[in-house]
Motif scaffolding. Structure first.
Motif, PDB file in Angstrom:
ATOM      1  N   ASP A  59       0.632   8.539   9.980  1.00 48.57           N
ATOM      2  CA  ASP A  59       0.312   7.287  10.668  1.00 48.57           C
ATOM      3  C   ASP A  59       0.136   6.135   9.680  1.00 48.57           C
ATOM      4  N   SER A  60      -0.336   6.437   8.483  1.00 48.22           N
ATOM      5  CA  SER A  60      -0.503   5.390   7.470  1.00 48.22           C
ATOM      6  C   SER A  60       0.842   4.819   7.048  1.00 48.22           C
ATOM      7  N   TYR A  61       1.840   5.688   6.904  1.00 48.41           N
ATOM      8  CA  TYR A  61       3.187   5.204   6.594  1.00 48.41           C
ATOM      9  C   TYR A  61       3.700   4.301   7.710  1.00 48.41           C
ATOM     10  N   ARG A  62       3.482   4.700   8.938  1.00 45.44           N
ATOM     11  CA  ARG A  62       3.957   3.889  10.073  1.00 45.44           C
ATOM     12  C   ARG A  62       3.206   2.556  10.140  1.00 45.44           C
ATOM     13  N   ASP A  63       1.910   2.587   9.840  1.00 41.98           N
ATOM     14  CA  ASP A  63       1.116   1.361   9.904  1.00 41.98           C
ATOM     15  C   ASP A  63       1.688   0.276   8.997  1.00 41.98           C
ATOM     16  N   ILE A  64       2.031   0.637   7.758  1.00 45.51           N
ATOM     17  CA  ILE A  64       2.466  -0.388   6.796  1.00 45.51           C
ATOM     18  C   ILE A  64       3.944  -0.722   6.911  1.00 45.51           C
ATOM     19  N   LEU A  65       4.749   0.222   7.380  1.00 48.88           N
ATOM     20  CA  LEU A  65       6.190  -0.009   7.428  1.00 48.88           C
ATOM     21  C   LEU A  65       6.662  -0.549   8.774  1.00 48.88           C
ATOM     22  N   MET A  66       5.933  -0.205   9.830  1.00 47.86           N
ATOM     23  CA  MET A  66       6.438  -0.491  11.168  1.00 47.86           C
ATOM     24  C   MET A  66       5.516  -1.401  11.986  1.00 47.86           C
TER      25      MET A  66
ATOM     26  N   PHE B 101       0.810  -1.217   0.000  1.00 49.74           N
ATOM     27  CA  PHE B 101       0.000   0.000   0.000  1.00 49.74           C
ATOM     28  C   PHE B 101       0.846   1.271   0.000  1.00 49.74           C
ATOM     29  N   LEU B 102       2.174   1.117   0.012  1.00 49.31           N
ATOM     30  CA  LEU B 102       3.042   2.293   0.025  1.00 49.31           C
ATOM     31  C   LEU B 102       2.807   3.208  -1.183  1.00 49.31           C
ATOM     32  N   PRO B 103       2.759   2.689  -2.426  1.00 52.40           N
ATOM     33  CA  PRO B 103       2.488   3.583  -3.566  1.00 52.40           C
ATOM     34  C   PRO B 103       1.148   4.304  -3.444  1.00 52.40           C
ATOM     35  N   LEU B 104       0.151   3.627  -2.867  1.00 52.75           N
ATOM     36  CA  LEU B 104      -1.163   4.245  -2.689  1.00 52.75           C
ATOM     37  C   LEU B 104      -1.081   5.441  -1.742  1.00 52.75           C
ATOM     38  N   ILE B 105      -0.386   5.264  -0.619  1.00 52.39           N
ATOM     39  CA  ILE B 105      -0.254   6.355   0.347  1.00 52.39           C
ATOM     40  C   ILE B 105       0.555   7.495  -0.247  1.00 52.39           C
TER      41      ILE B 105
ATOM     42  N   THR C  61       0.153  -3.271   9.958  1.00 46.45           N
ATOM     43  CA  THR C  61      -1.296  -3.152   9.881  1.00 46.45           C
ATOM     44  C   THR C  61      -1.668  -2.376   8.624  1.00 46.45           C
ATOM     45  N   THR C  62      -2.912  -2.482   8.213  1.00 42.92           N
ATOM     46  CA  THR C  62      -3.375  -1.737   7.040  1.00 42.92           C
ATOM     47  C   THR C  62      -3.612  -0.279   7.434  1.00 42.92           C
ATOM     48  N   PRO C  63      -3.453   0.633   6.489  1.00 40.07           N
ATOM     49  CA  PRO C  63      -3.634   2.054   6.796  1.00 40.07           C
ATOM     50  C   PRO C  63      -5.109   2.421   6.946  1.00 40.07           C
ATOM     51  N   ASP C  64      -5.354   3.659   7.322  1.00 40.75           N
ATOM     52  CA  ASP C  64      -6.713   4.174   7.459  1.00 40.75           C
ATOM     53  C   ASP C  64      -7.261   4.500   6.065  1.00 40.75           C
TER      54      ASP C  64
END
Length: 263
Positions: free
Chosen positions: A217-224, A143-147, A227-230
């Motif tokens: 927070d979305s970056y942290r969710d997927i990288l760290m 999901f990184l490209p999406l964010i 969990t899936t982002p908001d």
């Protein structure tokens, strides 16, 4: 508006040149040159880690704070630098604008994309911190490209708006310096959002309705945090930003003559 967008697409070579020249100008006279694209976010992390952990005595207990910090600061660096540079983009190229007929929206667009390039180098620093601390992102990293797309559209909307307003209200440049500082401390860049929920002033809404907080927070969710982002928050940001972009491009197409008169 359609013809205006087509005119921007025709000028893609100019857009590429502006992005390339903007990147070269950042560290043109420095000894380390392009190495600063890696060193700058790294030093930024070191400074805040020393301030928060060493000076203020924050304990690194619940999670790896160094990784938490680097993800937040690298994302914030992209956001803040894009807002700051894009807002001054039209004024910066006023001499060209007065001599050549071209779509003015291309200037904030070029600065937004140039800062995206800088962010890609920042991701290298993030990857090093993740590897050094033994954190391997899970499948959610897809999901990184999406964010990044949502962030880019969000920054384009702000850039188009501020670049136009700044032509007519020059005080915006000074005001944005303080606004960016407020946004930094109002977003969970160096602190975790849950702390506001535990405060005496019930400030949890600052994070819940803060687009920068949702993005970071979305970056942290997927990288760290694996969990899936908001998705709902990201979708709202994307739709609103896209609406602003359409409105601003339409406004540019009808009012560019006013920019020339003021400049």
């Amino acid at each position: 508006m359609k013809s205006y967008i087509q005119e921007i697409l025709k000028r893609k070579d100019l857009l590429y040149y502006l992005i390339k020249s903007g990147l070269k100008a950042e560290h043109r006279n420095s000894y380390l040159g392009y190495f600063w694209w890696l060193l700058d976010p790294l030093l930024n992390v070191v400074v805040y880690f020393f301030l928060v952990v060493i000076v203020l005595g924050r304990e690194n207990d619940e999670f790896n704070y160094a990784v938490f910090l680097v993800i937040g600061l690298v994302a914030w660096r992209w956001i803040s630098s894009s807002i700051s540079s894009a807002s001054k983009s039209i004024l910066r190229y006023s001499s060209i604008i007065n001599q050549v007929s071209l779509p003015k929206a291309i200037f904030p667009l070029s600065f937004t994309f140039s800062q995206l390039f800088n962010y890609l180098f920042g991701l290298i620093v993030v990857a090093v911190f993740l590897l050094f601390n033994g954190i391997i992102p899970g499948w959610e990293v897809v999901f990184l490209p999406l964010i990044m797309l949502v962030t880019l559209v969000f920054l384009m909307a702000i850039g188009f708006f501020l670049a136009y307003i700044n032509v007519f209200v020059r005080d915006i440049d000074n005001i944005m310096t303080h606004v960016i500082r407020v946004l930094f401390y109002a977003s969970p860049i160096i602190w975790e959002g849950g702390r506001l929920a535990r405060s005496d002033y019930n400030l949890e809404w600052v994070v819940d309705y803060n687009p920068i907080a949702i993005i970071v927070d979305s970056y942290r969710d997927i990288l760290m945090f694996h969990t899936t982002p908001d998705f709902i928050g990201l979708a709202v940001i994307f739709v609103i930003s896209l609406t602003v972009i359409v409105l601003m491009i339409n406004h540019y197409s009808k009012n560019e003559h006013k920019i020339i008169k003021v400049l």
